[in-house]
Design a protein around this motif. Structure first.
Motif, PDB file in Angstrom:
ATOM      1  N   THR A  51     -46.588  30.445 -63.220  1.00 45.94           N
ATOM      2  CA  THR A  51     -46.016  31.748 -63.511  1.00 45.94           C
ATOM      3  C   THR A  51     -46.622  32.803 -62.614  1.00 45.94           C
ATOM      4  O   THR A  51     -45.936  33.677 -62.103  1.00 45.94           O
ATOM      5  CB  THR A  51     -46.250  32.109 -64.984  1.00 45.94           C
ATOM      6  N   ASP A  52     -47.917  32.721 -62.386  1.00 46.98           N
ATOM      7  CA  ASP A  52     -48.589  33.606 -61.441  1.00 46.98           C
ATOM      8  C   ASP A  52     -48.772  32.828 -60.150  1.00 46.98           C
ATOM      9  O   ASP A  52     -49.874  32.472 -59.760  1.00 46.98           O
ATOM     10  CB  ASP A  52     -49.946  34.058 -61.981  1.00 46.98           C
ATOM     11  N   SER A  53     -47.635  32.570 -59.474  1.00 50.30           N
ATOM     12  CA  SER A  53     -47.655  31.607 -58.375  1.00 50.30           C
ATOM     13  C   SER A  53     -48.541  32.027 -57.214  1.00 50.30           C
ATOM     14  O   SER A  53     -49.065  31.192 -56.498  1.00 50.30           O
ATOM     15  CB  SER A  53     -46.231  31.361 -57.887  1.00 50.30           C
ATOM     16  N   ALA A  54     -48.682  33.306 -56.996  1.00 49.61           N
ATOM     17  CA  ALA A  54     -49.652  33.751 -56.005  1.00 49.61           C
ATOM     18  C   ALA A  54     -50.878  34.226 -56.762  1.00 49.61           C
ATOM     19  O   ALA A  54     -50.785  35.026 -57.668  1.00 49.61           O
ATOM     20  CB  ALA A  54     -49.076  34.907 -55.184  1.00 49.61           C
ATOM     21  N   LYS A  55     -52.043  33.703 -56.457  1.00 56.77           N
ATOM     22  CA  LYS A  55     -53.245  34.063 -57.187  1.00 56.77           C
ATOM     23  C   LYS A  55     -53.482  35.561 -57.128  1.00 56.77           C
ATOM     24  O   LYS A  55     -53.187  36.220 -56.139  1.00 56.77           O
ATOM     25  CB  LYS A  55     -54.455  33.324 -56.603  1.00 56.77           C
ATOM     26  N   GLU A 107     -44.596  40.600 -55.893  1.00 56.87           N
ATOM     27  CA  GLU A 107     -44.114  40.220 -57.216  1.00 56.87           C
ATOM     28  C   GLU A 107     -42.682  40.688 -57.431  1.00 56.87           C
ATOM     29  O   GLU A 107     -42.208  41.617 -56.768  1.00 56.87           O
ATOM     30  CB  GLU A 107     -45.007  40.790 -58.315  1.00 56.87           C
ATOM     31  N   ILE A 108     -42.013  40.003 -58.335  1.00 55.60           N
ATOM     32  CA  ILE A 108     -40.678  40.380 -58.779  1.00 55.60           C
ATOM     33  C   ILE A 108     -40.759  40.681 -60.272  1.00 55.60           C
ATOM     34  O   ILE A 108     -41.177  39.830 -61.063  1.00 55.60           O
ATOM     35  CB  ILE A 108     -39.657  39.253 -58.520  1.00 55.60           C
ATOM     36  N   LEU A 161     -38.679  28.234 -64.625  1.00 54.56           N
ATOM     37  CA  LEU A 161     -37.828  28.332 -63.436  1.00 54.56           C
ATOM     38  C   LEU A 161     -38.266  29.499 -62.557  1.00 54.56           C
ATOM     39  O   LEU A 161     -38.259  29.399 -61.323  1.00 54.56           O
ATOM     40  CB  LEU A 161     -36.368  28.505 -63.844  1.00 54.56           C
ATOM     41  N   GLY A 162     -38.667  30.615 -63.177  1.00 52.70           N
ATOM     42  CA  GLY A 162     -39.160  31.748 -62.399  1.00 52.70           C
ATOM     43  C   GLY A 162     -40.385  31.389 -61.591  1.00 52.70           C
ATOM     44  O   GLY A 162     -40.534  31.798 -60.433  1.00 52.70           O
ATOM     45  N   ALA A 163     -41.279  30.589 -62.177  1.00 54.50           N
ATOM     46  CA  ALA A 163     -42.472  30.156 -61.456  1.00 54.50           C
ATOM     47  C   ALA A 163     -42.100  29.320 -60.247  1.00 54.50           C
ATOM     48  O   ALA A 163     -42.678  29.464 -59.165  1.00 54.50           O
ATOM     49  CB  ALA A 163     -43.383  29.366 -62.399  1.00 54.50           C
ATOM     50  N   ALA A 164     -41.119  28.432 -60.433  1.00 57.31           N
ATOM     51  CA  ALA A 164     -40.687  27.570 -59.331  1.00 57.31           C
ATOM     52  C   ALA A 164     -40.004  28.386 -58.234  1.00 57.31           C
ATOM     53  O   ALA A 164     -40.224  28.148 -57.035  1.00 57.31           O
ATOM     54  CB  ALA A 164     -39.741  26.498 -59.859  1.00 57.31           C
ATOM     55  N   LEU A 165     -39.189  29.366 -58.622  1.00 60.81           N
ATOM     56  CA  LEU A 165     -38.552  30.229 -57.633  1.00 60.81           C
ATOM     57  C   LEU A 165     -39.605  31.046 -56.885  1.00 60.81           C
ATOM     58  O   LEU A 165     -39.504  31.247 -55.661  1.00 60.81           O
ATOM     59  CB  LEU A 165     -37.560  31.171 -58.326  1.00 60.81           C
ATOM     60  N   VAL A 219     -43.891  34.910 -54.123  1.00 56.37           N
ATOM     61  CA  VAL A 219     -44.171  36.064 -54.975  1.00 56.37           C
ATOM     62  C   VAL A 219     -44.350  35.592 -56.411  1.00 56.37           C
ATOM     63  O   VAL A 219     -43.954  34.481 -56.764  1.00 56.37           O
ATOM     64  CB  VAL A 219     -43.034  37.111 -54.929  1.00 56.37           C
ATOM     65  N   LYS A 220     -44.947  36.434 -57.244  1.00 50.12           N
ATOM     66  CA  LYS A 220     -45.052  36.165 -58.671  1.00 50.12           C
ATOM     67  C   LYS A 220     -43.809  36.688 -59.384  1.00 50.12           C
ATOM     68  O   LYS A 220     -43.335  37.783 -59.068  1.00 50.12           O
ATOM     69  CB  LYS A 220     -46.285  36.853 -59.262  1.00 50.12           C
ATOM     70  N   PHE A 221     -43.291  35.933 -60.324  1.00 53.29           N
ATOM     71  CA  PHE A 221     -42.252  36.411 -61.227  1.00 53.29           C
ATOM     72  C   PHE A 221     -42.959  36.931 -62.473  1.00 53.29           C
ATOM     73  O   PHE A 221     -43.522  36.153 -63.243  1.00 53.29           O
ATOM     74  CB  PHE A 221     -41.276  35.291 -61.586  1.00 53.29           C
ATOM     75  N   VAL A 222     -42.959  38.243 -62.660  1.00 54.80           N
ATOM     76  CA  VAL A 222     -43.663  38.871 -63.772  1.00 54.80           C
ATOM     77  C   VAL A 222     -42.648  39.250 -64.842  1.00 54.80           C
ATOM     78  O   VAL A 222     -41.832  40.158 -64.648  1.00 54.80           O
ATOM     79  CB  VAL A 222     -44.438  40.118 -63.299  1.00 54.80           C
ATOM     80  N   PHE A 223     -42.685  38.541 -65.967  1.00 49.58           N
ATOM     81  CA  PHE A 223     -41.734  38.785 -67.049  1.00 49.58           C
ATOM     82  C   PHE A 223     -42.199  39.954 -67.912  1.00 49.58           C
ATOM     83  O   PHE A 223     -43.321  39.964 -68.401  1.00 49.58           O
ATOM     84  CB  PHE A 223     -41.560  37.526 -67.905  1.00 49.58           C
TER      85      PHE A 223
END
Length: 319
Positions: A36-40, A67-68, A95-99, A105-109
């Motif tokens: 989920t936090d794909s970039a540290k 981030e998105i 799926l957001g983490a994989a994208l 970038v990080k997908f921040v929900f």
């Protein structure tokens, strides 16, 4: 969203998948938090982007932020919800983490009520909305489904899943409900602003002498389930994956039951503001990439909803 003419579709193939939902819903992918936090957090955004194959497709301002921001109603298990540790988990976050890995970038929900997500998207609060949102022509065009009047500029969708709508009742007490027409003269609970809400209003208008449907709409689906569980309604309705998950998990499977068949099978879409074509194309390319490399299927299988999988990322495929 549009209250369209009901098209009944057999639910057996999806019902077969329900048995895995209870176990799947309790599992988190290995390293899910890191995905989920794909970039540290302490890693420069440029460095994260450089390691991602599709980073160059993103608008520069998003690459710079690293981030998105994703608007989501995080109370809709198994699509998105809070785990026991408070982390956001489910189909959409996975799926957001994989994208995000594809795009660097990080997908921040960010949590919000469902019926305000598109407003937040248009105002710039979110970069996109991902929340089991059905891709409809009305949403694409910014048209209110009740008045048929244009209320906004609309959004574009990248479609990533397919789901129908289901009715559920208290277990062992279906009140004679098997179809939407059977809801006439009865009370039902739904989440506000959803396809289920629109279908209920459309069906109620056709009830005639049988009596209208008494509809109680809530900010989120969990509140609707609580109302039904307490005996405050005869039935509830939500998207099939959500209804099936509730049936399997609520009260250890003793609270609810599905009745009848799914209707209105339609695509879920990732919503992006009109005019943001570069971001739309980047999301489409990233989704196609994870479909091709098998990551998408792993997520869908993990949550027990294989029947809703798509084989390609389409833009504005809803009607």
């Amino acid at each position: 969203m549009t209250a369209r003419t009901i098209r009944c579709t057999p639910a057996m193939s999806r019902l077969a998948a329900v048995s895995s939902l209870a176990v799947a819903g309790a599992l988190i992918l290995t390293g899910c938090g890191d995905q989920t936090d794909s970039a540290k957090k302490d890693e420069p955004a440029a460095s994260a982007s450089a390691a991602a194959p599709l980073a160059d497709l993103l608008p520069q301002d998003i690459r710079d932020k690293g981030e998105i921001k994703v608007g989501s109603d995080i109370a809709y298990p198994p699509v998105e919800f809070k785990g026991e540790d408070g982390a956001t988990i489910g189909i959409d976050p996975d799926l957001g983490a994989a994208l995000g890995k594809q795009l660097g970038v990080k997908f921040v929900f960010e949590n919000g009520t469902f019926d305000t997500l598109l407003t937040g998207l248009r105002s710039g609060r979110y970069d996109l909305a991902m929340s089991a949102m059905t891709d409809t022509k009305n949403r694409q065009d910014g048209v209110d489904p009740e008045t048929n009047k244009k209320v906004g500029e609309g959004v574009d969708f990248v479609d990533y899943f397919t789901a129908g709508v289901s009715i559920y009742t208290k277990k062992g007490d279906d009140k004679g409900i098997a179809t939407w027409a059977d809801l006439c003269g009865k009370k039902m609970v739904v989440q506000r602003g959803t396809v289920s809400h629109d279908l209920a209003k459309a069906e109620s208008a056709k009830c005639g002498a049988k009596g209208k449907i008494s509809i109680e709409a809530f900010d989120n689906d969990l509140e609707a389930q609580t109302r039904l569980r307490a005996g405050g309604a005869d039935a509830g309705s939500s998207d099939f994956p959500v209804a099936a998950y509730a049936v399997k998990t609520s009260g250890g499977g003793k609270d609810f039951q599905l009745v009848g068949e799914q209707v209105e099978a339609a695509p879920y879409g990732i919503a992006i503001a009109k005019g943001n074509d570069q971001l739309t194309k980047a999301i489409q390319s990233a989704l196609d990439a994870i479909i091709k490399d098998g990551t998408y299927q792993k997520v869908i299988t993990k949550w027990g909803v294989d029947a809703g999988a798509v084989t390609e990322a389409k833009i504005n495929g809803g009607s």
